[in-house]
Every structure is written in structure tokens, then in C-alpha cells.
Design an enzyme around this catalytic site. Sequence first.
Site, PDB file in Angstrom:
ATOM      1  N   ASP A  66     -25.088 -11.789  16.157  1.00 29.71           N
ATOM      2  CA  ASP A  66     -25.850 -11.090  15.009  1.00 29.71           C
ATOM      3  C   ASP A  66     -27.364 -10.936  15.559  1.00 29.71           C
ATOM      4  OD1 ASP A  66     -27.291 -10.504  12.609  1.00 29.71           O
ATOM      5  OD2 ASP A  66     -26.233 -11.800  11.329  1.00 29.71           O
ATOM      6  N   TYR A 158     -35.257   1.775   6.622  1.00 26.26           N
ATOM      7  CA  TYR A 158     -34.907   2.175   7.888  1.00 26.26           C
ATOM      8  C   TYR A 158     -35.920   2.899   8.577  1.00 26.26           C
ATOM      9  CZ  TYR A 158     -31.561   4.734  11.247  1.00 26.26           C
ATOM     10  OH  TYR A 158     -30.951   5.161  12.345  1.00 26.26           O
ATOM     11  N   LYS A 162     -37.500   2.171  12.188  1.00 24.92           N
ATOM     12  CA  LYS A 162     -37.367   2.896  13.382  1.00 24.92           C
ATOM     13  C   LYS A 162     -38.585   3.256  13.578  1.00 24.92           C
ATOM     14  CE  LYS A 162     -33.143   2.738  13.907  1.00 24.92           C
ATOM     15  NZ  LYS A 162     -32.586   1.934  14.871  1.00 24.92           N
TER      16      LYS A 162
END
Length: 289
Positions: A66, A158, A162
Site C-alpha cells: 500500500d 485528484y 497530480k
Amino acid sequence: MSDNNEYQGRIVVITGASSGFGRGTALELAKRGASVVLAARSPEALTELAQECETAGGRAMAVPTDVSDRNAVAALTDKAVARFGRIDVWINGAGVAAVGRFDQVPLEDHEQVIRTDLLGVTYGSHHAMSHFRARGKGTLINIASALGKIPTPLYASYVASKFGVVGLGDALRQELGEEKITDIRVCTVMPMAHETEFFEHAGNYTGKKAVPIPPTYDPKTTIDELVRLVVEPEDEVITGWQGGPFSFLHRLMPKAIEKLMAGNTNAVQMGESMPAPKTSGIIHQPSKA
């Protein structure tokens, strides 16, 4: 694509190896004779992939990991070096997303997206760069997104992650440049939307089926670039042919392109998509598929 002899004996760590770009890249590298260290959360998927990679002609080791756990990433590094003696290339490919209006996505989902997509890349990059500096060479490949250059609504955490990955690559290249180190390379890959399991696996709080932002591309587009970068590193690569022109236009007229992007994303996700129940997807646990 480069001659297969250039891949023989390369030791490549790949996170997010159980699906999408990671899985495809692992198989292609194995076919060319590379040794791959496969990291993802699902032991079953990794074991199956490792067998496929060895059947294809490469050596493979599955390490359930993980990436949002810094100790697990440290253990991945140690196991890779213990098995193969070194790491030549590290590909950070693990990623998850939560789709929905920012305040309607549970905060724990936003947190885990950032842990996986930004902190996971940070952990992997730290261990990779430490190893490469000790060896005097190596290639780090971080998979960001076209959304790491051009934002869009409904993907807030997200997008934030990024953008962070893109900035991390820039900063690492600056450090290497100031020290005039040329044998360690840092590559940032920014895919457009591709036809992978990504949207099926995403957390989704829109009430509609999660769908890619068009245009979409065959995953092979990005897989081929990742395989090439193992032996022909470049600083930044946008995959999907419209990504380059779109990024160029964004630099010229950012507000207009961001408005276009926002309208397109909202129309496709909220207007055309089929109804779907709310779900956290694979954000907190691996896919059962």
C-alpha cells in the site's frame, strides 16, 4: 521502440502494477527481458501477474504494498534490492480518484486520494532517489496526469495530487541540474483519459456512472511511452496526441481553456452519464476483480 537488448537485465520497480498502465508496462518489460518488482495492494493479482511476466521471459517478484504507507514503501525498496541487488528504474504508477463535487465527497476519501497519489509518489521517489544517488545513476518515472497541468471540476483532490506530482518532478530536476548530475533522470508522464479500469474503480459521488473526459485513448499509448522511457528518459511526456496542443493552448489562454475543460467535464459526467449509486470505489481497498 528501442532494441530489446537494452532492456535485458534492467531492474524495474512498478507501483500500481496490478491493473491499467502498471500491469501493461510490467508485461511489456518482461517480454523484453527486464526484471520487474510488482507492487500493489492485491496479493492475488500480483501473484498472477508475476507468473505471466515470467512466462513472457522476464524475472518477477510480487510485493504486496500500500503506497500510502511509508513503511510499506521502505519494505518494498529493501525487498527489491535484497532480491536483485539494485534498482535501475522506479515507476510510480499507483493512483486512485474520487469524482464528485468537492464538498459532497467524504473528507476521508479526499485524504486517501492524496495519500495514495501524492504521498505515495513522494515516498517512492524518496527511496528511489536515495538509491540512485548512492549508485550514481537511475531513472525515476512518475505518472501524473494531464490534469496535473490543466484543472477540471469534480476531481478536486485528484487534480491537487497530480499538480503536486508535476511540481515534485520539476523540483527534483532542478536539484539534479544545480548539481550537474546527468546520470539520474526524473520523468513525469501526463496521460490524457484512457480506456482503463480507472473510472470504474474511482470513488463516485455524482449520482451518475463515472466516465472519462473525452477524447479517450488506448492504454497502449501510455504503456508504450513508459516502456520507452525506461531506456530513453525524457523530462515530461504528455500521452494522447491532443494533450500537447491542448497544453500549449492552455499556456496561451489559460482561462478560456479551463472554462472549456470545465464545461466539457460537467456536461459529460453530469449530463450524459447513466445513473449510478454512490461508492468509494477502490480508494480504501483493492478491487475484488
